[in-house]
Design an enzyme around this catalytic site. Structure first.
Site, PDB file in Angstrom:
ATOM      1  N   TYR A  19       1.948  30.559 -21.706  1.00 38.86           N
ATOM      2  CA  TYR A  19       2.565  29.547 -22.584  1.00 38.86           C
ATOM      3  C   TYR A  19       3.256  30.222 -23.760  1.00 38.86           C
ATOM      4  O   TYR A  19       2.716  30.315 -24.857  1.00 38.86           O
ATOM      5  CB  TYR A  19       1.449  28.607 -23.083  1.00 38.86           C
ATOM      6  CG  TYR A  19       1.919  27.386 -23.861  1.00 38.86           C
ATOM      7  CD1 TYR A  19       2.884  26.536 -23.343  1.00 38.86           C
ATOM      8  CD2 TYR A  19       1.365  27.070 -25.099  1.00 38.86           C
ATOM      9  CE1 TYR A  19       3.294  25.410 -24.047  1.00 38.86           C
ATOM     10  CE2 TYR A  19       1.762  25.938 -25.811  1.00 38.86           C
ATOM     11  CZ  TYR A  19       2.735  25.117 -25.275  1.00 38.86           C
ATOM     12  OH  TYR A  19       3.137  23.989 -25.968  1.00 38.86           O
ATOM     13  N   ARG A  62       9.977  27.241 -27.308  1.00 38.85           N
ATOM     14  CA  ARG A  62       8.944  26.441 -26.646  1.00 38.85           C
ATOM     15  C   ARG A  62       8.853  25.034 -27.244  1.00 38.85           C
ATOM     16  O   ARG A  62       9.162  24.839 -28.410  1.00 38.85           O
ATOM     17  CB  ARG A  62       7.600  27.165 -26.844  1.00 38.85           C
ATOM     18  CG  ARG A  62       6.472  26.636 -26.005  1.00 38.85           C
ATOM     19  CD  ARG A  62       5.231  27.481 -26.197  1.00 38.85           C
ATOM     20  NE  ARG A  62       4.624  27.284 -27.511  1.00 38.85           N
ATOM     21  CZ  ARG A  62       3.663  28.059 -28.007  1.00 38.85           C
ATOM     22  NH1 ARG A  62       3.218  29.093 -27.334  1.00 38.85           N
ATOM     23  NH2 ARG A  62       3.145  27.814 -29.196  1.00 38.85           N
ATOM     24  N   ASP A  63       8.357  24.099 -26.435  1.00 36.46           N
ATOM     25  CA  ASP A  63       8.109  22.723 -26.874  1.00 36.46           C
ATOM     26  C   ASP A  63       9.394  22.119 -27.447  1.00 36.46           C
ATOM     27  O   ASP A  63       9.412  21.546 -28.535  1.00 36.46           O
ATOM     28  CB  ASP A  63       6.988  22.707 -27.932  1.00 36.46           C
ATOM     29  CG  ASP A  63       6.228  21.382 -27.945  1.00 36.46           C
ATOM     30  OD1 ASP A  63       6.366  20.613 -26.980  1.00 36.46           O
ATOM     31  OD2 ASP A  63       5.499  21.131 -28.926  1.00 36.46           O
ATOM     32  N   SER A  94       4.137  22.295 -31.216  1.00 35.28           N
ATOM     33  CA  SER A  94       3.752  23.567 -30.587  1.00 35.28           C
ATOM     34  C   SER A  94       4.900  24.561 -30.514  1.00 35.28           C
ATOM     35  O   SER A  94       4.960  25.376 -29.602  1.00 35.28           O
ATOM     36  CB  SER A  94       3.170  23.303 -29.190  1.00 35.28           C
ATOM     37  OG  SER A  94       1.873  22.776 -29.294  1.00 35.28           O
ATOM     38  N   ASP A 134       4.825  21.697 -20.177  1.00 30.08           N
ATOM     39  CA  ASP A 134       5.942  20.877 -20.698  1.00 30.08           C
ATOM     40  C   ASP A 134       7.353  21.369 -20.379  1.00 30.08           C
ATOM     41  O   ASP A 134       8.304  20.581 -20.458  1.00 30.08           O
ATOM     42  CB  ASP A 134       5.890  20.703 -22.232  1.00 30.08           C
ATOM     43  CG  ASP A 134       4.687  19.918 -22.687  1.00 30.08           C
ATOM     44  OD1 ASP A 134       4.044  19.269 -21.848  1.00 30.08           O
ATOM     45  OD2 ASP A 134       4.386  19.958 -23.885  1.00 30.08           O
ATOM     46  N   ASP A 145      -3.982  19.045 -30.990  1.00 32.50           N
ATOM     47  CA  ASP A 145      -2.656  18.932 -30.357  1.00 32.50           C
ATOM     48  C   ASP A 145      -1.518  19.132 -31.359  1.00 32.50           C
ATOM     49  O   ASP A 145      -0.378  19.391 -30.951  1.00 32.50           O
ATOM     50  CB  ASP A 145      -2.495  17.537 -29.744  1.00 32.50           C
ATOM     51  CG  ASP A 145      -3.450  17.306 -28.594  1.00 32.50           C
ATOM     52  OD1 ASP A 145      -3.711  18.248 -27.823  1.00 32.50           O
ATOM     53  OD2 ASP A 145      -3.952  16.166 -28.470  1.00 32.50           O
TER      54      ASP A 145
HETATM   55  C1  BGC Z   1      -1.064  24.709 -28.659  1.00 30.46           C
HETATM   56  C2  BGC Z   1      -1.550  26.090 -28.317  1.00 30.46           C
HETATM   57  C3  BGC Z   1      -2.980  26.032 -27.813  1.00 30.46           C
HETATM   58  C4  BGC Z   1      -3.101  25.012 -26.686  1.00 30.46           C
HETATM   59  C5  BGC Z   1      -4.529  24.846 -26.233  1.00 30.46           C
HETATM   60  C6  BGC Z   1      -1.260  23.760 -27.494  1.00 30.46           C
HETATM   61  O1  BGC Z   1      -0.914  22.472 -27.878  1.00 30.46           O
HETATM   62  O2  BGC Z   1       0.282  24.772 -29.036  1.00 30.46           O
HETATM   63  O3  BGC Z   1      -1.494  26.906 -29.459  1.00 30.46           O
HETATM   64  O4  BGC Z   1      -3.384  27.290 -27.336  1.00 30.46           O
HETATM   65  O5  BGC Z   1      -2.611  23.766 -27.104  1.00 30.46           O
HETATM   66  O6  BGC Z   1      -5.319  24.294 -27.227  1.00 30.46           O
END
Ligand code: BGC
Length: 442
Positions: free
Chosen positions: A167, A172-173, A179, A219, A397
């Protein structure tokens, strides 16, 4: 994380930008070689200095002057695109427990004053959850994790499987703020991402005896299906595609079983989104060369949907695919027809309670959630390999602090838990709520 749930959100079914596939050569090293320089599982063999041309020279002898024994004729070797389907990765394996999450959970349990609740909380440490590599700085920890899994396998004599989430795509996102990652396309992010993947691959290559299951980039491709109207997503499409193909090819070489993220029933599961989505997932699968270990798709990652709901949650109306099983059963044949015979894993970590959203698209720290069905291979569907816990329940989140850089409005709605920390940071009140509301009970 961004989880769009609106039917009207199908703004574009734009195929990802085409990019040329790099040639694959049957050897490691040599002039012009840009792939791995190690021999993984013997699938790649040094033949000459000039891959693809046959015109050898001694100016750059490459890695070794003798031919590495080629065992690539063994049909089930990792790294090949042909051969028998390696199948569901889970049966016969113990799923390794991540000490990182276990330590978060034990600290959280220690902070609970009610002894009955603390005892329940501690049980969560025994439930396998994926480990997220959301920043490059975390990658070195994978070495110790795989070493630990290997030690467990040797000690118990039972095969061990490690679950990770890749990830870190640049930009990203792209359709949300909570995120945002560390790599920016405009700042060399794609090259940095490939280096991050190389680091993961180099560590996994040290542990060929440990089976790894990876969820690829929550995502990202789902955003390519519905959010191309968002400038950041349109701008990221080419990098997402190139990055995803890079990752699945690299990890396929190592026999890592992969599931690309497929959003969830309230996002890709709307009937109008299924075909455009299938085109995009199949395009990645095909352009990556049909990687044998690209097993399929992970759904409901970090979301709250039931696998099978006895009746539609009012927030899901009017989608006929109102739970993950219905979404998957509708999606699988369309994917297969598009050329990608995908199997699925489904996150049920925080899906224990339904009816907690007024809007299906709310994805941030939803209040009233509870831990859900435990990971199991009893999925009730030939399309679903395993029920899993992907989001480590108790990690947030997204922040509810409206002044923060990564504040997303979804984390400030009435149905989102207040006083939330940054995405990924520990959220004690939320964890306690998940424990209290767990269904089945802990
Ligand atoms: C976050 C990450 C995290 C993952 C698991 C995502 O929404 O951006 O930093 O590792 O959730 O908790």
């Amino acid at each position: 994380m961004f989880k769009l749930a609106t039917f009207a959100a199908l703004t574009a079914a734009v195929p990802l930008l085409a990019s040329a596939q790099s040639a694959t050569w049957g050897q490691c090293g040599g002039n012009g070689w840009s792939g791995f320089t190690r021999v993984y599982f013997g699938h790649c063999t040094y033949v000459n200095d000039w891959p693809g041309t046959g015109s050898g020279t001694t100016s750059n002898p490459g890695p070794g002057t003798t031919t590495v024994p080629d065992v690539s004729t063994t049909s089930d070797e990792p790294g090949t695109t042909e051969g028998p389907d390696p199948g569901n990765p889970y049966p016969g394996y113990d799923v390794w427990l991540t000490p990182y999450y276990a330590s978060e959970v034990s600290a959280a349990a220690a902070a609970i004053t009610d002894p009955a609740l603390a005892a329940k909380a501690l049980k969560v440490a025994e439930i396998p959850t994926f480990t997220w590599f959301d920043v490059v700085a975390k990658v070195p920890t994978l070495d110790a994790y795989l070493a630990d899994a290997k030690a467990q396998q040797e000690e118990t004599g039972r095969k061990v499987l490690v679950q990770i989430v890749v990830y870190n795509l640049p930009d990203r996102d792209c359709a949300a703020k909570a995120s945002h990652g560390e790599f920016i396309i405009a700042d060399g992010g794609l090259a940095k991402y490939k280096n991050y993947v190389d680091q993961i691959a180099a560590i996994i290559a040290k542990y060929p005896e440990i089976r790894v299951v990876a969820v690829i980039e929550p995502d990202s491709l789902a955003n390519m299906v519905t959010n191309m109207g968002v400038p950041k997503c349109a701008g990221a499409a080419a990098a997402y595609k190139e990055g995803t193909i890079y990752t699945v090819k690299a990890l396929n070489e190592l026999g890592v079983f992969m599931y690309m993220d497929g959003g969830h029933a309230g996002w890709i599961g709307w009937p109008a989104n299924l075909e455009p989505a299938a085109d995009i997932y199949a395009e990645i699968y095909n352009e990556a060369g049909k990687p044998r270990y690209l097993r399929g798709i992970a759904t409901n990652v970090s979301n709250y949907n039931a696998l099978r709901a006895s009746s539609p949650d009012p927030a899901t109306v009017p989608n006929p695919n109102y739970d993950e099983a219905r979404y998957i059963e509708a999606f699988a044949p369309i994917l297969a027809a598009a050329g990608f015979p995908a199997k699925f894993i489904v996150d049920q970590g925080r899906s224990g309670v339904q009816g907690i959203r007024t809007v299906w698209g709310h994805w941030c720290n939803v209040k009233g959630a509870g831990f859900g069905t435990r990971p199991t291979g009893e999925t009730g569907s030939a399309d679903i390999d395993q029920i899993v816990w992907i989001k480590p329940g108790g990690e947030g989140d997204g922040t509810s602090d409206s002044t923060a850089d990564r504040y997303d409005e979804s984390c400030g709605v009435d149905t989102a838990h207040e006083n939330a920390p940054e995405a990924g940071a520990w959220f004690q009140a939320y964890f306690e709520m998940l424990v209290k509301n767990a269904n089945p009970t802990l």
